[in-house]
Design a protein around this motif. Sequence first.
Motif: not given
Length: 204
Positions: A183-199
């Motif tokens: 669960i932790l990896v799944a949630v943080l992976s999607h947050l990482t995707a959002l980070q990269r989109i904004f970057y």
Amino acid sequence: MLKASFRDRTRGVDVRIGILFSKLRIPPNVWTVLSLAPALGGFMALYNGSLAWGLLLFFFSAFMDIIDGTVARVTDSVSNLGAFLDGVVDRYVEFTLYLGLYFYLRSTPEVLLSHHLLFLFLLFGALMPSFITAYADHRHVIADPEKLRNIGGLMERFERLGVIYAGMLFGLADPVYLTYAVILVAVLSHLTALQRIFYVIREG
């Protein structure tokens, strides 16, 4: 990124590993492909309900993944083809791990989501960060290679596998810890995707 920091701190060990295994005269790309074998064994172990053997075999696959890079650097045979092949095999190994964990956990109690939805969420989250980087490069949204290399994020592959392996280790005592790790990896992976989109939006 934790991977870069880890590599800097273990550079001396990397060199010794590379020198040792280069004596076998096995090309780095062959080591890369061979890392699939213990991963497939790990999948079969998880499918058959053995978390301990699954963890051990996927650890062995990860070690072989280290060998290919160290041998390439020691023998001065680093290449773009090798980096490409390494990245492709890494994704197959990671998918094999997640698929094995799905089969292992499907007989355990569900937490928050059904196992089907949880692993779909995990797989999509693990896929998106690297896709965003590759697509930004393909579309020339970010032309500076240095900016692409610095795209980073909370949960890259190195961190994902670290958390999953820790979850597998604690899961030997109680599988619920492994579910929490997923669960932790799944949630943080999607947050990482959002980070990269904004970057990409900011730097593009």
